[in-house]
Design a protein around this motif. Structure first.
Motif, PDB file in Angstrom:
ATOM      1  N   ALA A 314       0.830  -1.210   0.000  1.00 47.90           N
ATOM      2  CA  ALA A 314       0.000   0.000   0.000  1.00 47.90           C
ATOM      3  C   ALA A 314       0.865   1.261   0.000  1.00 47.90           C
ATOM      4  O   ALA A 314       0.541   2.248  -0.671  1.00 47.90           O
ATOM      5  CB  ALA A 314      -0.932  -0.015   1.212  1.00 47.90           C
ATOM      6  N   GLU A 319      -2.029   3.212  -1.972  1.00 49.21           N
ATOM      7  CA  GLU A 319      -3.438   2.829  -1.910  1.00 49.21           C
ATOM      8  C   GLU A 319      -3.845   2.633  -0.460  1.00 49.21           C
ATOM      9  O   GLU A 319      -3.009   2.604   0.446  1.00 49.21           O
ATOM     10  CB  GLU A 319      -3.688   1.544  -2.698  1.00 49.21           C
ATOM     11  N   LYS A 320      -5.156   2.471  -0.234  1.00 53.71           N
ATOM     12  CA  LYS A 320      -5.684   2.288   1.113  1.00 53.71           C
ATOM     13  C   LYS A 320      -5.958   0.812   1.381  1.00 53.71           C
ATOM     14  O   LYS A 320      -6.178   0.021   0.469  1.00 53.71           O
ATOM     15  CB  LYS A 320      -6.985   3.077   1.288  1.00 53.71           C
ATOM     16  N   HIS A 382     -14.551   4.742   1.197  1.00 55.06           N
ATOM     17  CA  HIS A 382     -15.096   4.241   2.462  1.00 55.06           C
ATOM     18  C   HIS A 382     -16.422   3.515   2.260  1.00 55.06           C
ATOM     19  O   HIS A 382     -16.816   2.716   3.122  1.00 55.06           O
ATOM     20  CB  HIS A 382     -15.271   5.400   3.460  1.00 55.06           C
ATOM     21  N   VAL A 417      -8.184   2.229   9.147  1.00 57.53           N
ATOM     22  CA  VAL A 417      -7.878   2.394   7.723  1.00 57.53           C
ATOM     23  C   VAL A 417      -6.463   2.930   7.563  1.00 57.53           C
ATOM     24  O   VAL A 417      -6.069   3.889   8.236  1.00 57.53           O
ATOM     25  CB  VAL A 417      -8.890   3.342   7.044  1.00 57.53           C
ATOM     26  N   GLN A 420      -4.562   6.719   7.214  1.00 55.06           N
ATOM     27  CA  GLN A 420      -4.922   7.771   8.167  1.00 55.06           C
ATOM     28  C   GLN A 420      -4.959   7.309   9.626  1.00 55.06           C
ATOM     29  O   GLN A 420      -4.706   8.097  10.539  1.00 55.06           O
ATOM     30  CB  GLN A 420      -6.285   8.397   7.801  1.00 55.06           C
TER      31      GLN A 420
END
Length: 450
Positions: A314, A319-320, A382, A417, A420
């Motif tokens: 990631a 990317e998340k 999300h 997540v 963050q």
């Protein structure tokens, strides 16, 4: 009158297993003993007066002429090896002892057939190489490919198939297939006319000089006309008295395969079977060490490893990813009232329901007790996380039937997540775990208010 000593010597020479010959300055045979028929396939009459180099294997002619030149200059050659072509076209390996007679201007030589010795030497070397490959191969695909390369050095194998039996049905999986006409298939039905089927069913080697009775299953399925051509050699793959598959090779060569070839292929099959058994055992040990015994899900150790790998990826591709930490609501009551057996059954059913809510690329793990985690990768928004949460909640909140007993439970889920909520594994686990307990505490308070 006593026979001449030369006549006696000639008869004695003809009794020798080795070939005694005399070659003139030009390389022509001026004498050769009768054992030439056994070694070279030609009679004395056919070879006398002909040039010796005509019988030498084309690849060995230059070195043979070079050695002949050395002998004619007075250098003895007690142990010189080369290959000759027999009358039937096969190759014979010869060890020579030769010297030059300056007075008679001829080379006198004794030839010994060492073909069987060379064959044994090659077999020993091949067996050693196969043993090495069997222990060094990183996976079965490498084992079968490198094994084929070694086999091809001493046995013609235009078709080479390794098939693994599928227990409980008359089918086999093609683990490896080297054939100019066909590509490997996942699974095939074993026909009664199939060489593979015959070997797997009987557990005995198969050596046939015609394939009118037995053919490769691939050719049967393709209705190939080549079924009646070639020669077959098949050997079973056996581990601890279980027939797990077969190794079958084919050649279109007229001389086909011999019992020596069969013995060698049985050694190959034994190495393959031992390696397959060892690899399966290693896989089982690895699975046991990295998976939960009850649910079959990855355990904490494997989940942490996958999470670390996912975080590195990631970061690299920007990317998340999302980590879901879950704890069952009401599981202790079910476990205490119905017993541990039904509690274990409930955990297995919960695991299956959670797995059905995520993608194959996502990871579901059991962290211990009634705690589960989910790793969601390649998250773009999300909303995707919310959708998975909704699916899991709906799936777990439905009633469970445990051997006739219907129970209801709930599930608390905390989410973290990347990036963050944290940049490392421990940070994400801490955030998700706290969020899960916050949700569980909130649900408990809501129940008390009601």
């Amino acid at each position: 009158m006593k026979p001449e000593i030369n006549d006696i010597a000639a008869r004695v020479v003809d009794l020798l297993m080795d070939v005694v010959c005399v070659v003139d300055l030009e390389g022509n045979f001026v004498y050769i003993s009768s054992s030439c028929k056994k070694v070279f396939g030609y009679t004395q009459e056919e070879m006398l007066g002909t040039n010796m180099v005509n019988y030498v294997h084309p690849e060995d002619r230059d070195k043979t002429l070079a050695v002949a030149g050395q002998i004619m200059r007075g250098k003895e050659q007690p142990y010189f090896e080369n290959r000759y072509l027999r009358k039937d076209g096969t190759t014979v390996y010869i060890m020579w002892a030769a010297r030059w007679s300056e007075n008679d201007k001829v080379r006198v030589a004794v030839a010994r057939d060492i073909t069987e010795y060379k064959r044994y030497e090659r077999i020993q070397s091949s067996m050693y190489k196969l043993s090495q490959v069997a222990h060094q191969a990183s996976d079965l695909s490498e084992l079968f490919q490198r094994g084929h390369n070694i086999i091809n050095q001493f046995i013609a194998a235009e078709s080479y198939v390794v098939a693994m039996a599928q227990p409980g049905n008359n089918r086999a999986k093609l683990a490896h297939c080297m054939d100019g006409k066909y590509q490997p298939k996942d699974s095939i039905t074993l026909s009664e006319r199939s060489a593979l089927g015959e070997v797997i069913r009987s557990g005995r080697p198969l050596l046939v000089s015609t394939v009118k009775e037995f053919a490769l299953q691939l050719e049967i399925e393709a209705n190939s006309e080549s079924q009646d051509q070639g020669n077959w050699l098949g050997v079973p793959l056996i581990t601890r008295d279980n027939i797990i598959g077969a190794l079958v090779i084919r050649t279109s060569r007229a001389d086909g395969y011999s019992r020596h070839d069969l013995k060698l292929m049985e050694f190959v099959a034994e190495q393959f079977a031992l390696t397959i058994e060892r690899k399966e055992y290693e896989q089982k040990l690895h699975h046991m060490a990295s998976h939960d015994w009850l649910t079959g899900l990855p355990n904490r150790l494997l989940f942490n490893d996958r999470l670390d790998v996912a975080i590195k990826r990631a970061k690299r591709v920007d990317e998340k990813l999302a980590l879901l930490y879950m704890d069952l609501d009401g599981f202790k009551e079910v476990n205490d009232s119905l017993g541990h057996a039904k509690g274990d059954l409930l955990l297995s059913k919960v695991a299956n329901r959670i797995k059905s809510c995520v993608r194959e690329s996502d990871t579901v793990a059991r962290m211990g007790g009634d705690e589960f985690t989910v790793l969601l990768t390649e998250i773009h928004d999300h909303d995707a996380i919310g959708l998975v949460l909704e699916k899991i909640n709906n799936a777990v909140n439905k009633p469970f039937v445990l051997e006739g007993k219907t129970v209801n439970i709930g599930i608390s889920i905390g989410v973290a997540v990347f990036p963050q909520d944290g940049q490392e594994r421990e940070q994400l686990l801490h955030v998700a775990d706290n969020a899960m307990y916050d949700e569980k505490h909130l649900r408990t308070k809501q129940k008390q208010i009601k």
